[in-house]
Design an enzyme around this catalytic site. Structure first.
Site, mmCIF file in Angstrom:
data_model
loop_
_atom_site.group_PDB
_atom_site.id
_atom_site.type_symbol
_atom_site.label_atom_id
_atom_site.label_comp_id
_atom_site.label_asym_id
_atom_site.label_seq_id
_atom_site.Cartn_x
_atom_site.Cartn_y
_atom_site.Cartn_z
ATOM 1 N N CYS A 1 -3.291 0.305 6.963
ATOM 2 C CA CYS A 1 -3.531 -0.207 8.165
ATOM 3 C C CYS A 1 -4.191 0.790 9.107
ATOM 4 O O CYS A 1 -4.689 0.433 9.770
ATOM 5 C CB CYS A 1 -2.165 -0.630 8.753
ATOM 6 S SG CYS A 1 -1.032 -0.883 7.913
ATOM 7 N N ASN B 1 0.901 -1.469 -0.006
ATOM 8 C CA ASN B 1 0.283 0.025 -0.044
ATOM 9 C C ASN B 1 1.068 1.091 -0.213
ATOM 10 O O ASN B 1 -0.115 1.611 -0.404
ATOM 11 C CB ASN B 1 -1.058 -0.015 1.336
ATOM 12 C CG ASN B 1 -0.436 0.017 2.842
ATOM 13 O OD1 ASN B 1 0.517 -0.203 2.926
ATOM 14 N ND2 ASN B 1 -1.189 0.051 3.549
ATOM 15 N N GLU C 1 4.905 -4.254 11.524
ATOM 16 C CA GLU C 1 2.978 -3.002 12.379
ATOM 17 C C GLU C 1 2.359 -4.479 10.784
ATOM 18 O O GLU C 1 3.410 -4.389 9.858
ATOM 19 C CB GLU C 1 3.966 -2.093 10.967
ATOM 20 C CG GLU C 1 2.581 -0.640 11.459
ATOM 21 C CD GLU C 1 1.706 -0.807 10.068
ATOM 22 O OE1 GLU C 1 0.813 -1.646 10.226
ATOM 23 O OE2 GLU C 1 1.818 0.023 9.800
HETATM 24 O O1 G3P Z 1 1.334 1.227 7.351
HETATM 25 C C1 G3P Z 1 0.708 1.789 7.827
HETATM 26 C C2 G3P Z 1 0.492 2.379 6.743
HETATM 27 O O2 G3P Z 1 -0.614 1.875 6.072
HETATM 28 C C3 G3P Z 1 -0.477 3.811 6.680
HETATM 29 O O3 G3P Z 1 -0.163 4.642 6.846
HETATM 30 O O4 G3P Z 1 0.385 7.421 6.598
HETATM 31 O O5 G3P Z 1 -1.820 6.164 5.755
HETATM 32 O O6 G3P Z 1 -1.333 5.988 7.950
HETATM 33 P P1 G3P Z 1 -0.846 6.347 7.051
#
Ligand code: G3P
Length: 496
Positions: free
Chosen positions: A298, A169, A264
């Site tokens: 996530c 992602n 993570e």
């Molecule tokens: O692993 C974290 C990612 O999936 C989300 O990151 O920057 O969209 O909060 P962000």
């Protein structure tokens, strides 16, 4: 355009090369791995299917390169990182293009990911020179029974070879969030990109090569997880693993040796909405938090826990905003784009159908074409539905109506995940109590969950991960404290 201009040397025919020992190479396997475009569902790119022997070679060169890199002055390491950041930003267009084609990231978000990554690398350089430029000085007479005869000097030393495994992602951003801290701290880095996102990663790695990093210090090895995945993560040459992804991380942590792990592994971020919340603010954050990049984050809002008395009103506001989301190809910069793969779309559909069968109210009609799933809000979800607990990683969002705040906290804490959560209320005292009660790595008050800004600590508890990320924490995690103790024959007191 991807694979052209300065990037022409990273591709041969229609297959991208892998990067090892400072060179772009073809695998001796003679095989490639296809990358399917989520939108067209046709092969978009091909990358090398590297062999275990090639992994061994990469590990050997990484070990050798690290030794001299650790002796490179900190300011020079920082200088090279700043250079790589500038080159990356300069070439944002072809890298973003690869993100659009490989993972169907909306065009503007794809550019943002690359720019954010450049900023992240520069921040690592800045933070590294400050953090690693100082250690501690301890004296012995603070501990009972000791005279001042021992001086302890501590500094932070690199771990050796860091293995970085980012997810699909944010293939570029979550790769550099591992590469930047590893390199500034004096480690070498082996990158295993996700299959979808590999071509964007190869372009990004080339920017490091163009910046002039020594050969062997960074490698990028592509291939099938089934052939080189375990081999990489269990390799004796690896001194640290930084992984972002799903359940695979649990398997990796069980198999990995006695090395530091940074993991993570996703979340089921709850959004608790109290009676006094600003519902327009909540609705805007639910749209941003739940549906950006089609929910494939996530940190996406993955369950709304709203007090019954304001639930109707909130659902109406969210429904109105969902109706305005654009749905279509990433090239058109639509809000909702195809999810990463057919198996992912099937999984999402399974959760949706389970909820339907068990009586959830669909606020929109469920619609899917190929990997494209229209945004869907599911009201009156109950705990016996899979979607109440499982992570869809798609544009479908459950609403659970709760009778009390305690009920919301209970649902949040009953999850096997514990990444982030958020609470909406105008009462800061209540917000603090709820934040303290939520068993998650981060709680956002009056905003949707998010990892950034990238220097903030980012961590999950329970199945959401091991350790803490964010630039400072990652630099610390990728180093070890080394002490030197000077033993004096007689006590010595400064100015004594
Ligand atoms: O692993 C974290 C990612 O999936 C989300 O990151 O920057 O969209 O909060 P962000």
């Amino acid at each position: 355009m991807a694979g052209t201009g300065v990037f022409a040397e990273i591709i041969e025919g229609e297959v991208y090369k892998y990067y090892a020992d400072g060179e772009w190479k073809l695998s001796s396997s003679g095989k490639s791995v296809s990358i399917v475009n989520p939108t067209t569902r046709k092969t978009q790119y091909k990358v090398q299917a590297c062999t275990q022997e090639e992994v061994n070679k990469v590990m050997e060169t990484a070990k050798v390169a690290q030794k001299s890199w650790a002796k490179t002055p900190l300011w020079k390491r920082a200088e090279l990182l700043h250079k790589a950041a500038a080159i990356l930003k300069e070439h944002k267009a072809p890298i973003a293009e690869a993100l659009v084609k490989e993972i169907a990231k909306p065009a503007k978000d794809a550019v943002t990911e690359v720019v954010r990554s450049g900023d992240l690398i520069s921040y690592c350089a800045e933070e590294g020179v400050r953090l690693l430029g100082q250690g501690a000085f301890l004296v012995s007479d603070s501990f009972p029974g000791n005279e001042r005869t021992k001086y302890c000097l501590t500094s932070k030393i690199p771990l050796g070879v860091v293995l970085a495994i980012p997810p699909f992602n944010y293939p570029v951003n979550l790769a550099v969030s591992k590469i930047g801290p590893a390199l500034i701290a004096g480690n070498s880095l082996v990158l295993k990109p996700p299959t979808q996102g590999a071509v964007a990663c190869l372009h990004m790695v080339h920017c490091f090569q163009l910046a002039g990093f020594p050969k062997g210090l960074i490698s990028c090895i592509t291939g099938k997880g089934s052939e080189i995945g375990d081999f990489l993560t269990m390799h004796p040459g690896v001194n640290c693993i930084s992984f972002t992804g799903g359940d695979t991380g649990i398997a990796i942590s069980k198999k990995a040796g006695m090395i530091p792990l940074q993991m993570e592994l996703g979340g089921k971020d709850a959004c608790i909405v109290l009676e006094d919340a600003d519902l327009d603010l909540v609705a805007a954050n639910i749209i941003k938090g739940g549906f950006s990049y089609s929910g494939q984050r996530c940190t996406a809002v993955k369950v709304i826990l709203v007090i019954e008395s304001v639930a109707d009103s909130l659902v109406e506001k969210v429904k109105a905003k969902v109706a305005k989301l654009t749905v279509g190809p990433p090239e058109d910069d639509c809000d909702i784009t195809p999810v990463v793969s057919e198996s992912s779309a099937n999984f999402i559909e399974g959760l949706v159908m389970d909820a339907k069968q068990k009586g959830a109210t669909f606020c929109q009609e469920y619609k899917r074409e190929g990997n494209l799933i229209w945004p869907l809000l599911l009201d009156h979800v109950r705990p016996d539905m899979r979607i109440a607990w499982e992570e869809p990683f798609g544009p479908v969002l459950p609403v659970i109506r709760i009778g009390s705040v305690e009920e919301g906290i209970h649902h949040c804490n009953a999850s096997n995940f514990g990444l982030q959560g958020c609470v909406f209320t105008k009462d800061i005292n209540k917000a603090m109590l709820i934040s303290d009660a939520m068993e998650t790595g981060t709680v956002q008050i009056n905003s949707a969950p998010a990892r950034g800004p990238d220097h903030f600590p980012f961590q999950g508890i329970k199945d959401s991960g091991i350790g803490s990320q964010g630039i400072t924490n990652s630099i610390n995690m990728m180093t070890k404290v080394k002490s030197t103790v000077i033993n004096l024959p007689t006590p010595s007191y400064t100015m004594g």
